[in-house]
Design an enzyme around this catalytic site. Structure first.
Site, short mmCIF file in Angstrom:
data_model
loop_
_atom_site.label_atom_id
_atom_site.label_comp_id
_atom_site.label_asym_id
_atom_site.label_seq_id
_atom_site.Cartn_x
_atom_site.Cartn_y
_atom_site.Cartn_z
N LYS A 21 0.76 -1.30 0.02
CA LYS A 21 -0.07 0.09 0.01
C LYS A 21 0.78 1.33 0.06
CE LYS A 21 -4.48 -1.63 1.94
NZ LYS A 21 -5.17 -1.43 2.81
N ASP A 71 -10.47 2.77 1.02
CA ASP A 71 -10.98 2.25 2.42
C ASP A 71 -11.73 3.27 3.04
OD1 ASP A 71 -9.94 -0.40 2.25
OD2 ASP A 71 -7.90 0.24 3.01
N ARG A 76 -3.80 1.94 21.76
CA ARG A 76 -2.85 1.15 22.68
C ARG A 76 -1.29 1.72 22.62
NH1 ARG A 76 -2.03 -5.34 21.38
NH2 ARG A 76 -1.53 -4.22 19.32
#
Ligand code: NDP
Length: 284
Positions: free
Chosen positions: A73, A109, A157
């Site tokens: 990508k 996307d 996270r």
């Protein structure tokens, strides 16, 4: 004399590593068939070392474009002639489109997600909580920023990845964005309109749960998930039980396919045909 015999199929590809069993092939080909297009969408297994040669080959053979997935990508950009607006901001391409004789990189996307979201809510002026800062979350955040959301909280996270995304949103899009480093049960702030799981938590694991305080999910909020297998994730089920409006990841996948087909062919494909083909290929 034309060099292109009229009976030749137009070609679109999907460049990935380990290209077997890609259910989006069935989805895209179903749309081509349904609309009477003599086009083919084919899997092409390409190693990172061969990517440049493969792109040159696709151009030389007159492909109308191709999708590319991990690990191509970002590295594909060096081999293209230009980038669309959101692909340039996020620095990642999953859809290449031949425009005249140039190969232009787009990112569908985030656009697919946005199209799904717009079926429930106008994103302009909204306040969004987005879990994750990886490829999918990045694409969604940039597209939401370009669509005019008011505020976005990135909950991730890893502080480093989350901070990178927040800087991108602030610096490139002048968006009101902030980072929360995810530890313990996250309480969704009042006034939030849309909560999105943009992480891979729940993929192939219907029991996996997001660390989120369910009491802070309120009726009417949109709860969206990028995970498309299972289609109904635990997050979506729990959010729906609190009165949220669920949006599954399969809708995003279908819509990114729709945007790609629009780019390549200029037609507006039938979403129902594509979703049914995808569900059947995935066995869901
Ligand atoms: P990445 O590997 O780039 O990012 C994964 C993200 O998930 C990171 O933010 C990571 O956090 C977080 N994460 C993973 N595991 C945990 C965990 N146990 N606890 C907390 N955070 C966690 O993946 P992608 O962004 O490419 O893909 C994410 C998901 O999106 C996948 O399930 C993929 O299938 C789906 N997807 C769906 C699409 C659709 O059309 N529906 C399109 C593209 C992707 P950290 O930064 O801390 O590591």
């Amino acid at each position: 004399m034309s060099h292109t015999p009229h009976f030749l199929h137009e070609l679109v590809g999907s460049m990935s590593q380990g290209a077997d069993g890609n259910p989006t092939v069935a989805m895209v080909e179903a749309a081509f068939r349904h609309h009477g297009l003599h086009w083919r969408y084919i899997n092409l297994e390409v190693s990172p070392a061969d990517l440049g040669t493969a792109v040159k080959g696709a151009k030389a053979m007159g492909f109308r474009g191709f999708n590319c997935s991990l690990p191509h990508k970002v590295s594909v950009i060096a081999h293209l002639d230009g980038l669309g607006e959101s692909a340039a901001v996020m620095g990642a391409v999953n859809c290449v489109v031949r425009r005249e004789d140039r190969l232009i990189g787009e990112n569908t996307d985030g656009k697919g997600f946005l199209k799904s979201l717009e079926s429930l809510i106008d994103p302009r002026g909204r306040s969004v909580v987005l879990f994750g800062a990886g490829g999918a979350a990045r694409a969604i955040a940039v597209e939401l920023g370009l669509a005019g959301v008011r505020h976005i909280t990135i909950v991730n996270r890893s502080e480093r990845r989350g901070a990178e995304l927040v800087s991108l949103l602030r610096d490139r899009l002048r968006l009101d964005a902030r980072l929360v480093v995810w530890g313990g049960e996250y309480a969704v702030p009042e006034g939030t309109d849309v909560v999105i799981n943009g992480t891979s938590i729940g993929l192939y694991d219907p029991d996996a749960r997001l660390a989120i305080d369910l009491d802070t999910l309120r009726p009417g909020m949109v709860a969206a998930d990028v995970v498309f297998n299972p289609v109904r994730t635990r997050f979506l089920t729990e959010a729906a039980s609190r009165g949220c409006r669920p949006l599954d990841g399969l809708g995003m996948l279908v819509n990114q396919g729709i945007v790609g087909i629009q780019y390549w062919t200029g037609i507006d494909p039938d979403a129902g045909v594509m979703r049914r083909a995808l569900e059947s290929a995935m066995g869901v």
